[in-house]
Design an enzyme around this catalytic site. Structure first.
Site, PDB file in Angstrom:
ATOM      1  N   LYS A 281       0.578  -1.077   0.292  1.00 50.25           N
ATOM      2  CA  LYS A 281       0.123   0.500  -0.120  1.00 50.25           C
ATOM      3  C   LYS A 281       0.804   1.125  -0.181  1.00 50.25           C
ATOM      4  O   LYS A 281       0.199   2.345  -0.490  1.00 50.25           O
ATOM      5  CB  LYS A 281      -0.734   0.245   1.160  1.00 50.25           C
ATOM      6  CG  LYS A 281      -1.669  -1.371   1.226  1.00 50.25           C
ATOM      7  CD  LYS A 281      -2.999  -0.820   0.870  1.00 50.25           C
ATOM      8  CE  LYS A 281      -3.618  -2.245   0.936  1.00 50.25           C
ATOM      9  NZ  LYS A 281      -3.595  -3.847   0.975  1.00 50.25           N
TER      10      LYS A 281
HETATM   11  C1  LIG Z   1      -4.418  -4.530   0.290  1.00 46.71           C
HETATM   12  C2  LIG Z   1      -3.556  -6.076   0.257  1.00 46.71           C
HETATM   13  C3  LIG Z   1      -4.383  -6.866  -1.077  1.00 46.71           C
HETATM   14  C4  LIG Z   1      -4.607  -7.110  -1.835  1.00 46.71           C
HETATM   15  O1  LIG Z   1      -5.115  -5.868  -2.563  1.00 46.71           O
HETATM   16  P1  LIG Z   1      -6.340  -4.936  -3.240  1.00 46.71           P
HETATM   17  O2  LIG Z   1      -5.970  -4.061  -3.895  1.00 46.71           O
HETATM   18  O3  LIG Z   1      -6.874  -4.950  -2.449  1.00 46.71           O
HETATM   19  O4  LIG Z   1      -6.630  -6.227  -3.961  1.00 46.71           O
HETATM   20  C5  LIG Z   1      -3.335  -8.360  -0.454  1.00 46.71           C
HETATM   21  N1  LIG Z   1      -2.182  -8.643  -0.236  1.00 46.71           N
HETATM   22  C6  LIG Z   1      -1.845  -7.602   1.421  1.00 46.71           C
HETATM   23  C7  LIG Z   1      -0.705  -7.524   1.975  1.00 46.71           C
HETATM   24  C8  LIG Z   1      -2.252  -5.682   1.219  1.00 46.71           C
HETATM   25  O5  LIG Z   1      -2.149  -5.399   1.705  1.00 46.71           O
END
Ligand SMILES: *Cc1c(COP(=O)(O)O)cnc(C)c1O
Length: 498
Positions: free
Chosen positions: A113
């Site tokens: 993120k």
């Molecule tokens: C948010 C997240 C995901 C999923 O990503 P999306 O964009 O919501 O599909 C997968 N793995 C981790 C560690 C995340 O923080």
């Protein structure tokens, strides 16, 4: 380039408006009116640039109302050396002749993120300025764990903004909770919610679309904005790293220019894989997009059958950031596949709201099948994969990444497709050290997360992540909890509105 809403094409805004507003007033998501194209010559050039250079190039294709100086300044602040602990920002690790891991977790909160949320605050403050906004932006976030911390870290003490995060009380890991409760900054607030992630996300969406709240906030000099992946400003930075991965494979002679690759993504809200889809539409040579789910496999079923049905049990898994039954960003894909038909998308979303279910038409279904593959891995398979990959390659992956690896490896066996594949690695293994240690050496597990981080370091021989170990001695600032119905009240309290 203009943007319009997936539910009402008649409203057109530029990118700074789309980023500032986060979501369109009628509930639709902003999407670009057309998708810019990138040629193989351009991709070749990208491989000679560093990550920042690549980011500036891709962003300039989408944020056409930003000046080059504005984009450069945002990117250089976001991906500064003191923020990311890898000089390549998003490095690639080769496991074998067809399997490459794209590490997206070298930012300050150890999850992918950060790739978007280190940049979004700068894009947003630039957007506020560009649109002549006088009000203060209040960022409202629903999190399944990682977005909350990454958004708090990105927006902490950013002038002209405040940020409030809701997380599901029983849906995030202990470390994730600590990361949020101890957040520093004078403009931040965090609240636990009795419910799951979908409750948090629906609660936040309800606040966004409530005209009375909007009016009340407006009167007090506030405007709401979103740092969730419904905001276009979250998605566009994610497109960059798929180009960057391809450019690196070229640079290191792993592929020849134009060679197609697969991209496998552990998926929750469909944001990360949607960014890969946009990269493909822009001209990145991609064969299959492989969508990986945990036991909450609503997307696997959708990609295979064309029926999206959220009426199913909700599982709490060891990959909590993917414990999601309503994948918001799928709406953007549908809009695209329905030939930018806002009416069709509105009808599907209405049906989802009323019945928890919808099905796409035959043409869309076959287009999805052509471009996507899908699969799921439950906790048992996930742990087995962590163990296998560590034994075979001495490579340690977190629970989310392991879902991606497991689904990819099954896909490869089932289809015989040997195309070189980039697997998005979405979190540091230390962020989920309990489950990772349990996969490798269950007999040494303790009840203490920090002890488990130490033990995991011993087992793996890797460096300790200071961002996580420091949490042990950080003071908890936010311990409040509330029900879904009280979310607006909590927001008002934070903003000191009576
Ligand atoms: C948010 C997240 C995901 C999923 O990503 P999306 O964009 O919501 O599909 C997968 N793995 C981790 C560690 C995340 O923080």
């Amino acid at each position: 380039m203009n943007y319009f809403s997936t539910r009402d094409k008649s409203k057109r805004v530029n990118s700074s408006y789309a980023i500032k507003e986060g979501i369109s007033p009628e509930g639709g998501l902003y999407v670009p009116e057309s998708i810019p194209e990138i040629t193989m010559q351009e991709i070749e050039k990208l491989s000679g640039l560093n990550y920042n250079g690549r980011a500036k190039y891709i962003l300039s294709k989408f944020l056409t109302d930003f000046t080059a100086d504005e984009i450069n300044s945002c990117v250089d602040k976001a991906y500064a050396n003191d923020k990311f602990d890898s000089p390549e920002t998003a490095p690639i690790k080769k496991l074998n002749d067809s399997e490459y891991i794209l590490e997206l977790w070298h930012g300050p909160t150890c999850a992918f993120k950060d790739m978007a949320l280190q940049l979004l605050p700068h894009l947003l403050t630039a957007s506020l300025k560009k649109t002549g906004e006088k009000r203060e932006a209040v960022i409202l976030v629903a999190t399944s764990g990682d977005t909350g911390k990454a958004a708090l870290e990105g927006f902490s003490d950013v002038q002209g903004t405040k940020i409030m995060v809701f997380y599901p009380e029983d849906g995030v890991s202990h470390i994730q909770k600590l990361q949020m409760m101890t957040q520093k900054g004078g403009n931040v607030n965090v609240c636990g919610l009795y419910g799951n992630f979908d409750d948090a996300q629906n609660g936040v969406k309800a606040i966004f679309t409530d005209l009375n709240i909007k009016k009340e906030l407006d009167g007090k000099g506030f405007m709401l904005s979103s740092a969730n992946s419904i905001n276009w400003g979250r998605l566009v930075p994610q497109i960059v790293y798929y180009f960057s991965a391809y450019a690196d494979l070229l640079k290191y002679g792993e592929i020849i220019n134009g060679e197609k690759i697969n991209i496998a993504v552990p998926t929750g809200n469909f944001g990360n894989i949607l960014a890969a889809y946009y990269a493909k539409r822009m001209g990145l040579p991609v064969n299959k997009l492989i969508c990986a789910s945990n036991s909450n496999d609503v997307l696997t079923e959708f990609i295979e059958t064309g029926v999206y049905d959220r009426n199913r049990p909700f599982f709490t898994t060891i990959s909590p950031s993917m414990d999601i039954l309503i994948s918001s960003n799928l709406e953007r894909l549908l809009f695209n596949l329905y030939g930018n038909n806002d009416k069709a998308v509105s009808d599907l979303m209405d049906s989802l709201k009323k019945t928890g279910k919808y099905s796409v038409d035959a043409a869309v279904k076959s287009s999805i099948k052509e471009q996507f593959a899908a699969g799921s891995a439950d906790d048992g398979k996930t742990m087995q994969t962590i163990r296998d990959i560590f034994e075979k390659y001495k490579y340690l992956c977190d629970t989310h990444t392991a879902v991606g690896v497991s689904v990819y490896e099954e896909y490869k066996i089932k289809t015989g497709d040997n195309t070189k594949t980039v697997i998005a690695s979405t979190a540091s293994p230390y962020k989920f050290s309990d489950a990772v240690l349990k996969s490798l050496k269950p007999e040494v597990m303790t009840e203490d997360d920090f002890k488990n981080i130490d033990l995991l370091c011993e087992v793996s021989g890797l460096k300790k992540p200071s961002a996580l170990t420091e949490l042990k001695n950080s003071a908890k600032r936010f311990e409040g909890r509330c029900n879904k119905a009280d979310m607006p009240k909590e927001l008002y309290r934070f903003l000191k509105i009576e």
